[in-house]
Scaffold this active site. Structure first.
Site, PDB file in Angstrom:
ATOM      1  N   ARG A  98       0.825  -1.206   0.000  1.00  0.00           N
ATOM      2  CA  ARG A  98       0.000   0.000   0.000  1.00  0.00           C
ATOM      3  C   ARG A  98       0.858   1.253   0.000  1.00  0.00           C
ATOM      4  O   ARG A  98       0.553   2.239  -0.685  1.00  0.00           O
ATOM      5  CB  ARG A  98      -0.953  -0.014   1.197  1.00  0.00           C
ATOM      6  CG  ARG A  98      -2.114   0.972   1.077  1.00  0.00           C
ATOM      7  CD  ARG A  98      -1.816   2.312   1.684  1.00  0.00           C
ATOM      8  NE  ARG A  98      -1.309   2.164   3.019  1.00  0.00           N
ATOM      9  CZ  ARG A  98      -0.345   2.945   3.527  1.00  0.00           C
ATOM     10  NH1 ARG A  98       0.193   3.917   2.806  1.00  0.00           N
ATOM     11  NH2 ARG A  98       0.080   2.760   4.761  1.00  0.00           N
ATOM     12  N   SER A  99       1.957   1.244   0.743  1.00  0.00           N
ATOM     13  CA  SER A  99       2.841   2.411   0.788  1.00  0.00           C
ATOM     14  C   SER A  99       3.396   2.737  -0.588  1.00  0.00           C
ATOM     15  O   SER A  99       3.463   3.906  -0.993  1.00  0.00           O
ATOM     16  CB  SER A  99       4.003   2.175   1.760  1.00  0.00           C
ATOM     17  OG  SER A  99       3.560   2.148   3.091  1.00  0.00           O
ATOM     18  N   PHE A 137       8.859  10.968  -2.818  1.00  0.00           N
ATOM     19  CA  PHE A 137       8.372  12.259  -2.310  1.00  0.00           C
ATOM     20  C   PHE A 137       9.334  12.748  -1.236  1.00  0.00           C
ATOM     21  O   PHE A 137       9.547  12.072  -0.231  1.00  0.00           O
ATOM     22  CB  PHE A 137       6.976  12.058  -1.727  1.00  0.00           C
ATOM     23  CG  PHE A 137       6.363  13.250  -1.029  1.00  0.00           C
ATOM     24  CD1 PHE A 137       5.746  14.254  -1.757  1.00  0.00           C
ATOM     25  CD2 PHE A 137       6.376  13.355   0.359  1.00  0.00           C
ATOM     26  CE1 PHE A 137       5.147  15.336  -1.118  1.00  0.00           C
ATOM     27  CE2 PHE A 137       5.777  14.426   1.007  1.00  0.00           C
ATOM     28  CZ  PHE A 137       5.168  15.420   0.270  1.00  0.00           C
ATOM     29  N   PRO A 142      16.470  14.946   7.895  1.00  0.00           N
ATOM     30  CA  PRO A 142      17.089  14.392   9.097  1.00  0.00           C
ATOM     31  C   PRO A 142      16.776  15.196  10.360  1.00  0.00           C
ATOM     32  O   PRO A 142      16.602  14.624  11.440  1.00  0.00           O
ATOM     33  CB  PRO A 142      18.586  14.431   8.772  1.00  0.00           C
ATOM     34  CG  PRO A 142      18.649  14.316   7.281  1.00  0.00           C
ATOM     35  CD  PRO A 142      17.439  15.062   6.783  1.00  0.00           C
ATOM     36  N   SER A 146       8.044  16.539  11.896  1.00  0.00           N
ATOM     37  CA  SER A 146       6.723  17.129  12.132  1.00  0.00           C
ATOM     38  C   SER A 146       6.682  18.624  11.859  1.00  0.00           C
ATOM     39  O   SER A 146       5.608  19.213  11.783  1.00  0.00           O
ATOM     40  CB  SER A 146       6.295  16.866  13.592  1.00  0.00           C
ATOM     41  OG  SER A 146       6.158  15.482  13.830  1.00  0.00           O
ATOM     42  N   LEU A 248      -0.015  15.364   1.513  1.00  0.00           N
ATOM     43  CA  LEU A 248      -0.137  14.542   2.718  1.00  0.00           C
ATOM     44  C   LEU A 248      -1.597  14.268   3.049  1.00  0.00           C
ATOM     45  O   LEU A 248      -1.942  13.176   3.525  1.00  0.00           O
ATOM     46  CB  LEU A 248       0.551  15.227   3.893  1.00  0.00           C
ATOM     47  CG  LEU A 248       2.077  15.327   3.812  1.00  0.00           C
ATOM     48  CD1 LEU A 248       2.626  16.088   5.012  1.00  0.00           C
ATOM     49  CD2 LEU A 248       2.717  13.944   3.731  1.00  0.00           C
ATOM     50  N   ASN A 249      -2.475  15.228   2.806  1.00  0.00           N
ATOM     51  CA  ASN A 249      -3.894  14.991   3.055  1.00  0.00           C
ATOM     52  C   ASN A 249      -4.422  13.847   2.186  1.00  0.00           C
ATOM     53  O   ASN A 249      -5.189  12.998   2.650  1.00  0.00           O
ATOM     54  CB  ASN A 249      -4.710  16.259   2.790  1.00  0.00           C
ATOM     55  CG  ASN A 249      -4.609  17.257   3.921  1.00  0.00           C
ATOM     56  OD1 ASN A 249      -4.438  16.886   5.075  1.00  0.00           O
ATOM     57  ND2 ASN A 249      -4.705  18.532   3.587  1.00  0.00           N
ATOM     58  N   GLU A 372       3.465  10.180   7.683  1.00  0.00           N
ATOM     59  CA  GLU A 372       2.372  11.047   7.212  1.00  0.00           C
ATOM     60  C   GLU A 372       1.688  11.761   8.380  1.00  0.00           C
ATOM     61  O   GLU A 372       0.484  11.980   8.378  1.00  0.00           O
ATOM     62  CB  GLU A 372       1.320  10.252   6.414  1.00  0.00           C
ATOM     63  CG  GLU A 372       1.862   9.261   5.421  1.00  0.00           C
ATOM     64  CD  GLU A 372       2.581   9.905   4.260  1.00  0.00           C
ATOM     65  OE1 GLU A 372       2.578  11.141   4.161  1.00  0.00           O
ATOM     66  OE2 GLU A 372       3.162   9.168   3.457  1.00  0.00           O
TER      67      GLU A 372
END
Length: 392
Positions: A98-99, A137, A142, A146, A248-249, A372
């Protein structure tokens, strides 16, 4: 092999009646492919930390790459519920599968389709849709996960090209990618996206080794050392964090569906095992504690299915908010990882064996609950939405 093939998706609330015939046909098609192509290979790939050969081309053949991309650019023009269903079936096979599809679809094809030039769409999207070209992507660094607004990757105008420097980390498909959609800061400090091709001098993709999670997926870095990027490779139609965050959404939406597949795989295996395994003269499914676990699993899966279906309806109507998507991603990944862990206990010692999927799913979901947007960050996104106060 002791693995129990899935014969049906749990549908305790009759949710299938809310799906179209096309949705059901898509689900069956991907489910059949998972059973025939992925299931015979996935345990060996995870055990030996290798990817499945020709995975991207096979995903392209079944229409799992950029399924919502318009047909004129190689996609299938499907709706968002179809995309979610595909992600669910792929992750029932493995989060790594899936990733791979999620990154290609939501993080590479999506921004090119949304923010790219017509020339970029025609050049890259058909090859990405077929799996002939593999994308990555580049956002996480590093020193910055977030907090992407603090990214250090940057590019400067150097006449007939841009000069790109920096590094990205924890990048799915990096060692395999033909192109990477990379987000960096321009000379004004504003974030923009660049399409970086494999052959560009100074661009390297070292592989990340020794992972305990997503072992059937290639992960690596994107390193840029004075990389000359042609000006026509700049995504022209977005400036600022809106670009990568919108990607990301889309990816988080797909994840919220996908992890239901992992949970279903664990639930169905545990249910069948509990019916067949006898202790003290009767099946362990006859004992209250095992029934409690199974009933809770099905309850949580059903809640997650309903959450995703309505989120898909909102996505189709272009009404889904980032906070709503964060809620679904956070809730559903937590649900799936808890079912993976608890269902392993139903199998006792057999639950740690590769013949059964629980430990593999549980290990994979340790990555999914972080990437994500971490579990805690999604909680703060929801908190900010309901209070109007930023707690970051």
């Amino acid at each position: 092999m002791s693995y129990y093939p899935l014969t049906s998706i749990p549908d305790y609330y009759g949710i299938d009646s809310l799906l179209t015939e096309e949705h059901l046909l898509i689900r069956q098609s991907v489910r059949d492919w998972i059973e025939s192509f992925v299931m015979p290979k996935i345990d060996d790939a995870a055990q030996h930390h290798t990817d499945i050969p020709d995975l991207m081309k096979e995903l392209g053949k079944i229409g799992a790459l950029g399924p919502y991309i318009p047909e004129e650019y190689g996609g299938s023009g499907l709706d968002q519920i179809s995309y979610g269903i595909i992600m669910q079936e792929l992750e029932r096979g493995d989060s790594a599968v899936r990733s791979a599809a999620s990154v290609q679809s939501s993080l590479v094809m999506f921004p090119i389709n949304e923010f790219g030039s017509e020339e970029q769409k025609k050049k890259y999207l058909p090859q990405l849709a077929s799996g002939e070209m593999i994308g990555a992507f580049g956002l996480t660094e590093p020193n910055h996960g977030s907090d992407p607004g603090s990214m250090e990757t940057y590019f400067v105008d150097n006449g007939d090209h841009y000069l790109l420097n920096g590094a990205k980390m924890w990048i799915t498909n990096a060692p395999l990618c033909d192109i990477a959609v990379v987000w960096g800061k321009n000379e004004d400090g504003k974030v923009q996206g660049l399409i970086v091709e494999r052959g560009f001098e100074g661009f390297s993709t070292p592989e990340t080794q020794n992972k305990w999670s997503l072992r059937a997926s290639k992960t690596g870095e994107l390193v840029f050392n004075n990389v000359k990027v042609p000006k026509e490779n700049l995504l022209p139609n977005v400036i600022g964090l809106k670009g990568p965050l919108s990607c990301l959404n889309s990816a988080r939406y797909g994840i919220s569906w996908g992890v239901i597949g992992a949970a279903i795989d664990c639930y169905c295996t545990a249910l069948q095992y509990a019916k067949e395994r006898k202790q003290f003269g009767k099946p362990i499914a006859s004992y209250q504690l095992q029934q409690k676990k199974l009933a809770e699993f099905l309850t949580e899966i059903t809640k997650a299915q309903l959450l995703c279906l309505q989120l898909g309806n909102l996505k189709n109507a272009h009404k889904a908010t980032p906070a709503q998507i964060s809620m679904a991603k956070r809730n559903n990944v937590k649900m799936a990882i808890e079912i993976a862990r608890e269902s392993r206990q139903i199998l006792g010692g057999m639950g740690i064996m590769g013949e059964f999927p629980m430990m593999r799913h549980a290990a994979n979901l340790e990555s999914v609950i972080t990437y994500e947007g971490t579990h805690d960050i999604h909680l703060l996104i929801t908190g900010m939405d309901i209070t109007g106060i930023n707690a970051f």
